[in-house]
Design a protein around this motif. Structure first.
Motif, PDB file in Angstrom:
ATOM      1  N   SER A 119     -16.367 -44.722 -24.789  1.00  0.00           N
ATOM      2  CA  SER A 119     -15.275 -45.247 -26.154  1.00  0.00           C
ATOM      3  C   SER A 119     -15.459 -47.086 -25.828  1.00  0.00           C
ATOM      4  O   SER A 119     -15.196 -46.792 -23.856  1.00  0.00           O
ATOM      5  N   PRO A 120     -14.597 -47.721 -26.143  1.00  0.00           N
ATOM      6  CA  PRO A 120     -14.268 -49.344 -25.417  1.00  0.00           C
ATOM      7  C   PRO A 120     -12.597 -48.883 -24.934  1.00  0.00           C
ATOM      8  O   PRO A 120     -13.003 -49.503 -23.912  1.00  0.00           O
ATOM      9  N   GLU A 121     -12.178 -47.797 -24.961  1.00  0.00           N
ATOM     10  CA  GLU A 121     -11.098 -47.964 -23.929  1.00  0.00           C
ATOM     11  C   GLU A 121     -10.915 -46.843 -23.158  1.00  0.00           C
ATOM     12  O   GLU A 121     -10.468 -46.758 -22.585  1.00  0.00           O
ATOM     13  N   ARG A 122     -12.182 -46.199 -22.590  1.00  0.00           N
ATOM     14  CA  ARG A 122     -12.601 -45.422 -21.768  1.00  0.00           C
ATOM     15  C   ARG A 122     -12.577 -45.854 -20.062  1.00  0.00           C
ATOM     16  O   ARG A 122     -12.231 -45.254 -19.346  1.00  0.00           O
TER      17      ARG A 122
ATOM     18  N   GLN B 232      -4.166 -36.583  -5.101  1.00  0.00           N
ATOM     19  CA  GLN B 232      -4.411 -36.874  -6.577  1.00  0.00           C
ATOM     20  C   GLN B 232      -2.818 -36.573  -7.118  1.00  0.00           C
ATOM     21  O   GLN B 232      -1.309 -36.781  -6.914  1.00  0.00           O
ATOM     22  N   PRO B 233      -2.442 -36.973  -8.869  1.00  0.00           N
ATOM     23  CA  PRO B 233      -1.787 -37.652  -9.248  1.00  0.00           C
ATOM     24  C   PRO B 233      -0.803 -36.924  -8.958  1.00  0.00           C
ATOM     25  O   PRO B 233       0.808 -36.388  -9.397  1.00  0.00           O
ATOM     26  N   PHE B 234      -1.061 -35.011  -9.428  1.00  0.00           N
ATOM     27  CA  PHE B 234      -0.462 -33.697  -9.664  1.00  0.00           C
ATOM     28  C   PHE B 234       0.507 -33.405  -8.258  1.00  0.00           C
ATOM     29  O   PHE B 234       1.289 -32.816  -8.367  1.00  0.00           O
TER      30      PHE B 234
ATOM     31  N   SER C 141      -8.782 -46.003 -16.114  1.00  0.00           N
ATOM     32  CA  SER C 141      -8.036 -47.391 -14.171  1.00  0.00           C
ATOM     33  C   SER C 141      -6.833 -46.766 -14.530  1.00  0.00           C
ATOM     34  O   SER C 141      -5.901 -47.826 -13.501  1.00  0.00           O
ATOM     35  N   ARG C 142      -6.038 -45.947 -15.321  1.00  0.00           N
ATOM     36  CA  ARG C 142      -4.125 -45.821 -15.653  1.00  0.00           C
ATOM     37  C   ARG C 142      -3.995 -45.746 -13.689  1.00  0.00           C
ATOM     38  O   ARG C 142      -4.946 -44.762 -13.539  1.00  0.00           O
ATOM     39  N   PHE C 143      -2.972 -45.700 -13.718  1.00  0.00           N
ATOM     40  CA  PHE C 143      -1.788 -45.321 -12.128  1.00  0.00           C
ATOM     41  C   PHE C 143      -0.904 -44.900 -13.084  1.00  0.00           C
ATOM     42  O   PHE C 143      -0.933 -44.763 -14.181  1.00  0.00           O
ATOM     43  N   PHE C 144      -0.243 -44.133 -11.985  1.00  0.00           N
ATOM     44  CA  PHE C 144       0.823 -43.262 -11.850  1.00  0.00           C
ATOM     45  C   PHE C 144       2.201 -43.609 -11.406  1.00  0.00           C
ATOM     46  O   PHE C 144       2.044 -44.276 -10.015  1.00  0.00           O
ATOM     47  N   PRO C 145       3.029 -43.766 -12.108  1.00  0.00           N
ATOM     48  CA  PRO C 145       4.645 -44.211 -11.391  1.00  0.00           C
ATOM     49  C   PRO C 145       4.723 -43.380 -10.211  1.00  0.00           C
ATOM     50  O   PRO C 145       5.719 -43.688  -9.791  1.00  0.00           O
TER      51      PRO C 145
ATOM     52  N   THR D   4      -7.578 -40.437  -6.059  1.00  0.00           N
ATOM     53  CA  THR D   4      -7.295 -41.582  -5.797  1.00  0.00           C
ATOM     54  C   THR D   4      -8.155 -42.243  -4.297  1.00  0.00           C
ATOM     55  O   THR D   4      -7.011 -41.138  -3.358  1.00  0.00           O
ATOM     56  N   GLY D   5      -8.768 -42.401  -3.548  1.00  0.00           N
ATOM     57  CA  GLY D   5      -8.819 -43.028  -1.989  1.00  0.00           C
ATOM     58  C   GLY D   5      -8.004 -44.173  -1.682  1.00  0.00           C
ATOM     59  O   GLY D   5      -7.940 -45.581  -2.346  1.00  0.00           O
TER      60      GLY D   5
END
Length: 159
Positions: free
Chosen positions: A114-117, A64-66, A122-126, A76-77
């Motif tokens: 929405s068009p941005e959904r 998980q991102p947290f 799909s954003r990834f986390f630094p 995230t698998g």
């Protein structure tokens, strides 16, 4: 496969089936690559995709991102071969279920169409990317383990 009740804007059922087939082919090609170390990021698969996977594919390692300092839920698998599971590096305390903070952490699942959904989901986390670099990319040219970190691998075994 059964078509969805509503197709995404600008998509056809045939184009979606073709994209699914391309995705299956790419995933299998990556998994079967003749290399020792593989890490493929992919969410848990639905039953139709799972039925098409190689027999030697393990269950995904879910993070998980947290766990990496980002106040967000987004399982995230990782399908891993030859690399260890990611170790949490900056685990945040989880907010109380149902609180406003908890709802904010669930923004991915609460997004309206929405068009941005798709891009937003799909954003990834630094923080996770840094953990990957530290734990999977800390190699040396001398063939010895880098430091004593459990995620480090050697250059000779990473090839």
């Amino acid at each position: 496969m059964t078509p969805p009740k509503k197709l995404p804007l600008g998509r056809t059922w045939d184009s979606m089936k073709a994209e699914f087939e391309d995705g299956i082919d790419l995933f299998i090609a990556c998994w079967r690559a003749p290399i020792e170390r593989v890490a493929i990021e992919n969410p848990r698969m639905h039953d139709i995709a799972q039925a098409r996977m190689p027999d030697d594919l393990p269950a995904p390692d879910i993070v998980q991102p947290f766990w990496f300092g980002h106040p967000e839920y987004k399982a995230t698998g990782w399908y891993l071969r030859g690399v260890p599971p990611l170790i949490a590096t900056n685990r945040l305390p989880e907010p109380q279920r149902g609180s406003d903070e908890w709802k904010a952490w669930n923004r991915v699942w609460r997004m309206p169409r929405s068009p941005e959904r798709g891009r937003e989901r799909s954003r990834f986390f630094p923080g996770m990317a840094s953990a990957m670099a530290d734990q999977w990319g800390g190699v040396t040219d001398h063939g010895s383990e880098a430091q004593s970190h459990p995620g480090f691998v050697t250059a000779s075994s990473a090839a």
